[in-house]
Design a protein around this motif. Structure first.
Motif, PDB file in Angstrom:
ATOM      1  N   VAL A 129       6.985  -4.090   3.401  1.00 29.51           N
ATOM      2  CA  VAL A 129       6.984  -3.314   2.158  1.00 29.51           C
ATOM      3  C   VAL A 129       6.404  -4.184   1.059  1.00 29.51           C
ATOM      4  CG1 VAL A 129       8.386  -2.097   0.460  1.00 29.51           C
ATOM      5  CG2 VAL A 129       8.990  -1.987   2.887  1.00 29.51           C
ATOM      6  N   ASP A 130       5.385  -3.658   0.406  1.00 23.41           N
ATOM      7  CA  ASP A 130       4.723  -4.373  -0.688  1.00 23.41           C
ATOM      8  C   ASP A 130       4.634  -3.423  -1.880  1.00 23.41           C
ATOM      9  OD1 ASP A 130       3.276  -6.005  -2.331  1.00 23.41           O
ATOM     10  OD2 ASP A 130       1.435  -5.983  -1.142  1.00 23.41           O
ATOM     11  N   GLY A 131       5.572  -3.563  -2.787  1.00 20.48           N
ATOM     12  CA  GLY A 131       5.597  -2.678  -3.948  1.00 20.48           C
ATOM     13  C   GLY A 131       5.889  -1.249  -3.536  1.00 20.48           C
ATOM     14  N   ASP A 132       4.981  -0.349  -3.870  1.00 19.83           N
ATOM     15  CA  ASP A 132       5.164   1.072  -3.564  1.00 19.83           C
ATOM     16  C   ASP A 132       4.658   1.456  -2.182  1.00 19.83           C
ATOM     17  OD1 ASP A 132       6.222   1.448  -6.083  1.00 19.83           O
ATOM     18  OD2 ASP A 132       4.295   2.014  -6.981  1.00 19.83           O
ATOM     19  N   GLU A 133       4.100   0.493  -1.440  1.00 18.56           N
ATOM     20  CA  GLU A 133       3.511   0.805  -0.139  1.00 18.56           C
ATOM     21  C   GLU A 133       4.284   0.153   0.994  1.00 18.56           C
ATOM     22  OE1 GLU A 133      -0.993   0.982   1.073  1.00 18.56           O
ATOM     23  OE2 GLU A 133      -0.241  -1.033   1.568  1.00 18.56           O
ATOM     24  N   ALA A 134       4.525   0.924   2.043  1.00 19.83           N
ATOM     25  CA  ALA A 134       5.114   0.400   3.274  1.00 19.83           C
ATOM     26  C   ALA A 134       4.047   0.446   4.360  1.00 19.83           C
ATOM     27  CB  ALA A 134       6.329   1.223   3.689  1.00 19.83           C
ATOM     28  N   ALA A 135       4.029  -0.561   5.211  1.00 18.21           N
ATOM     29  CA  ALA A 135       3.046  -0.634   6.295  1.00 18.21           C
ATOM     30  C   ALA A 135       3.781  -0.865   7.610  1.00 18.21           C
ATOM     31  CB  ALA A 135       2.041  -1.752   6.038  1.00 18.21           C
ATOM     32  N   TYR A 136       3.709   0.141   8.483  1.00 18.70           N
ATOM     33  CA  TYR A 136       4.269   0.028   9.821  1.00 18.70           C
ATOM     34  C   TYR A 136       3.137  -0.373  10.772  1.00 18.70           C
ATOM     35  CZ  TYR A 136       5.728   1.462  14.489  1.00 18.70           C
ATOM     36  OH  TYR A 136       5.993   1.485  15.843  1.00 18.70           O
ATOM     37  N   SER A 137       3.305  -1.483  11.485  1.00 18.77           N
ATOM     38  CA  SER A 137       2.282  -1.963  12.415  1.00 18.77           C
ATOM     39  C   SER A 137       2.859  -2.065  13.818  1.00 18.77           C
ATOM     40  CB  SER A 137       1.751  -3.334  11.979  1.00 18.77           C
ATOM     41  OG  SER A 137       1.132  -3.260  10.721  1.00 18.77           O
ATOM     42  N   TRP A 138       1.984  -1.890  14.787  1.00 24.58           N
ATOM     43  CA  TRP A 138       2.387  -2.027  16.190  1.00 24.58           C
ATOM     44  C   TRP A 138       1.374  -2.918  16.894  1.00 24.58           C
ATOM     45  CZ3 TRP A 138       0.853  -0.642  21.266  1.00 24.58           C
ATOM     46  CH2 TRP A 138       1.875  -0.730  22.225  1.00 24.58           C
ATOM     47  N   ARG A 139       1.890  -4.047  17.426  1.00 25.59           N
ATOM     48  CA  ARG A 139       1.040  -5.024  18.113  1.00 25.59           C
ATOM     49  C   ARG A 139       1.215  -4.867  19.614  1.00 25.59           C
ATOM     50  NH1 ARG A 139       2.067  -9.846  20.279  1.00 25.59           N
ATOM     51  NH2 ARG A 139       4.165  -9.881  19.357  1.00 25.59           N
ATOM     52  N   SER A 140       0.150  -4.511  20.296  1.00 25.21           N
ATOM     53  CA  SER A 140       0.202  -4.292  21.737  1.00 25.21           C
ATOM     54  C   SER A 140       0.285  -5.620  22.486  1.00 25.21           C
ATOM     55  CB  SER A 140      -1.042  -3.520  22.184  1.00 25.21           C
ATOM     56  OG  SER A 140      -1.100  -3.445  23.606  1.00 25.21           O
ATOM     57  N   HIS A 141       1.042  -5.637  23.572  1.00 24.68           N
ATOM     58  CA  HIS A 141       1.055  -6.782  24.483  1.00 24.68           C
ATOM     59  C   HIS A 141      -0.111  -6.725  25.457  1.00 24.68           C
ATOM     60  CE1 HIS A 141       5.658  -7.388  23.856  1.00 24.68           C
ATOM     61  NE2 HIS A 141       4.935  -8.014  22.956  1.00 24.68           N
ATOM     62  N   PHE A 142      -0.890  -5.647  25.357  1.00 23.17           N
ATOM     63  CA  PHE A 142      -2.018  -5.445  26.267  1.00 23.17           C
ATOM     64  C   PHE A 142      -3.268  -5.110  25.449  1.00 23.17           C
ATOM     65  CE2 PHE A 142       1.861  -4.500  28.475  1.00 23.17           C
ATOM     66  CZ  PHE A 142       1.708  -5.081  29.722  1.00 23.17           C
ATOM     67  N   PRO A 143      -3.795  -6.084  24.728  1.00 27.06           N
ATOM     68  CA  PRO A 143      -4.928  -5.801  23.840  1.00 27.06           C
ATOM     69  C   PRO A 143      -6.166  -5.291  24.563  1.00 27.06           C
ATOM     70  CG  PRO A 143      -4.579  -8.173  24.067  1.00 27.06           C
ATOM     71  CD  PRO A 143      -3.390  -7.496  24.672  1.00 27.06           C
TER      72      PRO A 143
END
Length: 349
Positions: A129-143
């Motif tokens: 969460v950065d100020g008014d913005e939230a960022a949900y990220s998903w990092r794959s174990h299988f790029p």
């Protein structure tokens, strides 16, 4: 000497599992496209009866092969999206119920991040969460896996979030690492997400108004939360404190490969088992010694080929091969191209 960071980076992909409940949406999406369990299993290199009943769990690499097979047999370029659309509470294994007892969406995201491993080892979530913005990220174990995996994860989050809210949530600003495929099919992304993602991004990330995190979960039974949390924490401790046989074998192979001592009898002796017992335990886990060995070598090979300072001859030795021709032959079997082509970026993900 192999760096510990390399071991930590590849271990989840090699020893990873997927709960049977997480597999269910994939099977339903395949069935909807007239792809039966036997055909799906055979196309993924499994026994024809492997999916007659949904397994309690399966290797993550099998799940990826099934995902690819479903897309190919069903002739569905958006198979990942359609898998994600079938996500339900039960998809998330034991922690699905705790999401129904969360007071707000922020707490639901926190539970997902903490307990995701109970459902699968395909990748990991994070939230910033950065100020008014939230960022949900998903990092794959299988790029190296293509777009169906990321599509299924983000479609699942989107569909389940809408269901949890009891309304269609505002469209996020979505960034995905894959190329998006044929632009003519991008309307399917708009239908699912309410927007067309930016493709070819550096991360798989959904950005949205941080105010959503404070949005209450309708009809949440918050009184059940402490009870469910205690139960799920116990499951998480069991999983964390008891490495599976595949993970143990993987670790032993990684240490022994550079010394040419990664044969089954030597690894079994290191683990305090007879070769026959080790083979039986691996069969019970849905794999074999040769398969773990090959997958370990392939994962290490991809890591080493990404290091310009290592020559192909040095990589051959690190992987326990006596001849570079043997490494070249094996890598072509795994990746469809020789190591030099992979290193130069000519492989197709």
């Amino acid at each position: 000497m192999l760096q510990s960071a390399t071991v930590d980076a590849i271990r989840p992909a090699l020893a990873g599992r997927v709960a049977g409940s997480y597999l269910q949406p994939l099977l339903e999406a395949a069935t909807a496209r007239d792809v039966g369990p036997a055909a799906l299993a055979r196309a993924a290199g499994l026994a024809a009866d492997a999916l007659d009943t949904v397994p309690a769990q399966l290797p993550a690499t099998d799940y990826l092969r099934l995902l690819d097979a479903g897309a190919e047999l069903g002739r569905d370029p958006h198979f990942g999206l359609h898998v994600g659309e079938r996500v339900k509470v039960g998809t998330f294994s034991a922690y699905g119920l705790i999401l129904l007892s969360c007071r707000d969406f922020g707490q639901a995201f926190d539970q997902t991040i903490r307990y995701e491993a109970l459902a699968h080892d395909l990748g990991r979530s994070s939230l910033v969460v950065d100020g008014d913005e939230a960022a949900y990220s998903w990092r794959s174990h299988f790029p190296g896996a293509h777009r169906h995996l990321a599509d299924s994860v983000f479609a699942g989050v989107r569909v389940f979030g809408n269901w949890l809210a009891g309304a269609r949530l505002p469209a996020p600003t979505l960034e995905l690492m894959h190329d998006g495929g044929d632009p003519a099919g991008h309307d399917e992304y708009r239908r699912v997400f309410g927007t067309v993602p930016r493709f070819g991004a550096a991360t798989n990330t959904a950005r949205f108004d941080a105010a959503l995190l404070a949005r209450p979960v309708p009809n949440a039974d918050v009184a059940l939360y402490p009870v469910l949390q205690r139960h799920i924490e116990g499951l998480l401790r069991q999983r964390t404190n008891a490495p599976g046989i595949v993970e143990q074998v993987c670790d032993a192979i990684i240490v022994r490969l550079p010394h040419g001592q990664a044969r089954l009898p030597a690894v079994a002796l290191q683990l305090g088992l007879t070769p026959r017992t080790l083979q039986r335990k691996l069969a019970d886990a849905g794999t074999s010694y040769q398969r773990v060995l090959d997958e370990t070598r392939f994962a290490l090979a991809r890591d080493y080929l990404g290091r310009p300072g290592l020559s192909l001859l040095e990589i051959t030795s690190l992987l326990g091969y006596q001849e570079q021709s043997a490494f070249n032959h094996a890598f072509r079997e795994w990746a469809g191209v020789n190591p030099g082509a992979w290193r130069s970026g000519r492989h197709v993900e």
